[in-house]
Design a protein around this motif. Structure first.
Motif, mmCIF file in Angstrom:
data_model
loop_
_atom_site.group_PDB
_atom_site.id
_atom_site.type_symbol
_atom_site.label_atom_id
_atom_site.label_comp_id
_atom_site.label_asym_id
_atom_site.label_seq_id
_atom_site.Cartn_x
_atom_site.Cartn_y
_atom_site.Cartn_z
ATOM 1 N N ALA A 139 0.855 -1.193 0.000
ATOM 2 C CA ALA A 139 0.000 0.000 0.000
ATOM 3 C C ALA A 139 0.883 1.232 0.000
ATOM 4 O O ALA A 139 1.959 1.250 0.610
ATOM 5 N N TRP A 140 0.414 2.261 -0.694
ATOM 6 C CA TRP A 140 1.059 3.575 -0.689
ATOM 7 C C TRP A 140 0.366 4.418 0.369
ATOM 8 O O TRP A 140 -0.863 4.514 0.393
ATOM 9 N N ILE A 141 1.148 5.030 1.244
ATOM 10 C CA ILE A 141 0.603 5.871 2.307
ATOM 11 C C ILE A 141 1.057 7.301 2.071
ATOM 12 O O ILE A 141 2.248 7.606 2.185
ATOM 13 N N PRO A 142 0.147 8.205 1.723
ATOM 14 C CA PRO A 142 0.547 9.607 1.541
ATOM 15 C C PRO A 142 1.191 10.151 2.822
ATOM 16 O O PRO A 142 0.915 9.675 3.928
ATOM 17 N N TYR A 143 2.034 11.163 2.657
ATOM 18 C CA TYR A 143 2.778 11.680 3.804
ATOM 19 C C TYR A 143 1.857 12.050 4.966
ATOM 20 O O TYR A 143 0.825 12.715 4.794
ATOM 21 N N ALA A 144 2.255 11.609 6.144
ATOM 22 C CA ALA A 144 1.630 12.018 7.400
ATOM 23 C C ALA A 144 2.750 12.209 8.408
ATOM 24 O O ALA A 144 3.801 11.557 8.323
ATOM 25 N N LYS A 145 2.552 13.094 9.358
ATOM 26 C CA LYS A 145 3.551 13.301 10.402
ATOM 27 C C LYS A 145 3.874 11.964 11.062
ATOM 28 O O LYS A 145 2.968 11.177 11.367
ATOM 29 N N PRO A 146 5.163 11.670 11.296
ATOM 30 C CA PRO A 146 5.514 10.428 11.994
ATOM 31 C C PRO A 146 4.793 10.313 13.331
ATOM 32 O O PRO A 146 4.382 11.300 13.935
ATOM 33 N N GLY A 147 4.659 9.066 13.802
ATOM 34 C CA GLY A 147 3.962 8.820 15.054
ATOM 35 C C GLY A 147 2.506 8.483 14.820
ATOM 36 O O GLY A 147 2.149 7.835 13.824
ATOM 37 N N LEU A 148 1.647 8.933 15.722
ATOM 38 C CA LEU A 148 0.225 8.584 15.639
ATOM 39 C C LEU A 148 -0.451 9.020 14.337
ATOM 40 O O LEU A 148 -1.253 8.250 13.781
ATOM 41 N N PRO A 149 -0.174 10.205 13.799
ATOM 42 C CA PRO A 149 -0.813 10.550 12.529
ATOM 43 C C PRO A 149 -0.488 9.557 11.414
ATOM 44 O O PRO A 149 -1.360 9.190 10.630
ATOM 45 N N LEU A 150 0.762 9.108 11.354
ATOM 46 C CA LEU A 150 1.121 8.105 10.358
ATOM 47 C C LEU A 150 0.411 6.786 10.638
ATOM 48 O O LEU A 150 -0.101 6.129 9.722
ATOM 49 N N THR A 151 0.352 6.398 11.908
ATOM 50 C CA THR A 151 -0.345 5.150 12.259
ATOM 51 C C THR A 151 -1.805 5.207 11.830
ATOM 52 O O THR A 151 -2.341 4.226 11.284
ATOM 53 N N ARG A 152 -2.461 6.333 12.049
ATOM 54 C CA ARG A 152 -3.867 6.468 11.645
ATOM 55 C C ARG A 152 -4.007 6.385 10.126
ATOM 56 O O ARG A 152 -4.969 5.808 9.602
ATOM 57 N N ALA A 153 -3.056 6.971 9.404
ATOM 58 C CA ALA A 153 -3.102 6.894 7.945
ATOM 59 C C ALA A 153 -2.934 5.454 7.464
ATOM 60 O O ALA A 153 -3.610 5.022 6.511
ATOM 61 N N VAL A 154 -2.064 4.700 8.120
ATOM 62 C CA VAL A 154 -1.888 3.292 7.764
ATOM 63 C C VAL A 154 -3.131 2.487 8.130
ATOM 64 O O VAL A 154 -3.565 1.602 7.382
#
Length: 348
Positions: A139-154
């Motif tokens: 899966a491609w995950i558009p940029y999100a701030k590392p940490g919880l924001p990235l986890t939510r995007a994933v």
């Protein structure tokens, strides 16, 4: 740590050290790895530690996995810290701990692969990667701030049960049922994403030394040879000032833009630079090489080298997406990243 636990973590430590010693995959304190011990424990790299040191010193932190997942589900802002198995310990869990907890794989590897970074900052990166990773669960995950924001995007992409995540403007994550499976999967992705670097002339070290001397000790030539390609390879030098391509660049080299100067302009600039702590971390001198601020340590050296590895792999005609001022500010003002900066300032 008990001998039985050390035995469980030994394969992860060995793999982590191999990854950490490969600058094409991990630079300095970047990247993180983890292992789930049954359903009860998550062992993840500690923030600010170096994967390359995994077999020489303790770099893994244990967490109560069910407790961590409950806190994540409850929306807690810092779900990892209360879940520590050793609250009195001196190590903090990785910024990406929640991502490691979210993924179902027993072993998770997060690297800042320069091959992945040849696609991750591109506006057309997802379409290009799709052809190369065809047949794999990714899966491609558009940029999100590392940490919880990235986890939510994933989390929003977990319905497809990916084994591989390509993180826009960030890097690569792979998971597996064992260290062997995860490493084999990473090797396969690296093989498919492999992008040759344009040849770069060597640094003109005598010129860099003379220019550094004009700065009154504020700057010195970069010590890692890879860093100089960002300035000596013409297309890379032209791209370097366009903006930050990934978070660790901002954390360890500061906000964009990087000064990209012809040698005569660099001489003029270096004679009257700003005060040391407000001076840019990295200065690229066209055709000559890279200068780093003299007070910076190994973390900055590694990120300068990363830039010299990534830019020659990027298509000069590619439509790039760079981190904007607001995204840079949220990284620089973040306590978790300030902690990593403090640890790396003194790293040998």
């Amino acid at each position: 740590m008990t001998s039985s636990l050390a035995g469980v973590l030994a394969p992860l430590a060995a793999l982590s050290a191999r990854l950490g010693m490969n600058r094409d995959l991990v630079q300095g304190a970047g990247g993180n790895t983890s292992l789930k011990r049954g359903e009860a424990e998550l062992w993840v790299k500690a923030s600010g530690t170096w994967l390359s040191a995994a077999e020489r010193q303790p770099i893994f932190v244990g967490l109560d996995l069910p407790g961590l997942l409950r806190r994540m589900a409850a929306g807690e802002a810092e779900p990892a810290l209360p879940a520590l198995l050793d609250p009195a310990g001196t190590l903090r869990p990785s910024i990406e701990t929640t991502l490691h907890a979210l993924l179902p794989h027993r072993v998770v590897l997060h690297v800042h692969s320069v091959n992945a970074l040849a696609f991750a900052p591109r506006a057309d990166g997802e379409a290009l990667v799709a052809g190369r990773l065809a047949g794999l669960r990714w899966a491609w995950i558009p940029y999100a701030k590392p940490g919880l924001p990235l986890t939510r995007a994933v989390q929003a992409r977990m319905a497809s049960a990916p084994d591989i995540l390509v993180l826009g403007n960030h890097g690569l994550v792979v998971g597996g049922g064992s260290t062997e499976e995860a490493e084999a999967r990473l090797d396969e992705v690296e093989r498919r994403l492999a992008t040759p670097a344009r040849p770069a002339p060597p640094a003109d070290l005598p010129l860099l030394e003379r220019l550094a001397g004009l700065s009154g000790g504020r700057y010195r030539p970069a010590r890692l040879a890879e860093a100089h390609a960002a300035a000596t390879e013409a297309a890379s030098f032209a791209m370097a000032g366009r903006g930050a391509l990934y978070p660790d660049h901002v954390v360890f080299l500061g906000p964009a833009p990087i000064p990209t100067l012809a040698p005569d302009r660099a001489a003029e600039w270096l004679r009257q630079p700003p005060p040391l702590l407000s001076a840019p971390a990295l200065v690229l001198v066209g055709g000559a090489g890279a200068l780093l601020r003299a007070d910076l340590g190994a973390g900055a050296e590694e990120m300068a080298a990363c830039l010299g590895l990534v830019l020659p792999r990027l298509d000069p005609a590619a439509p790039l997406t760079v981190l904007g001022p607001a995204q840079e500010a949220e990284l620089l003002d973040w306590d978790a990243e300030k902690y990593r900066q403090s640890l790396n300032a003194a790293h040998p």
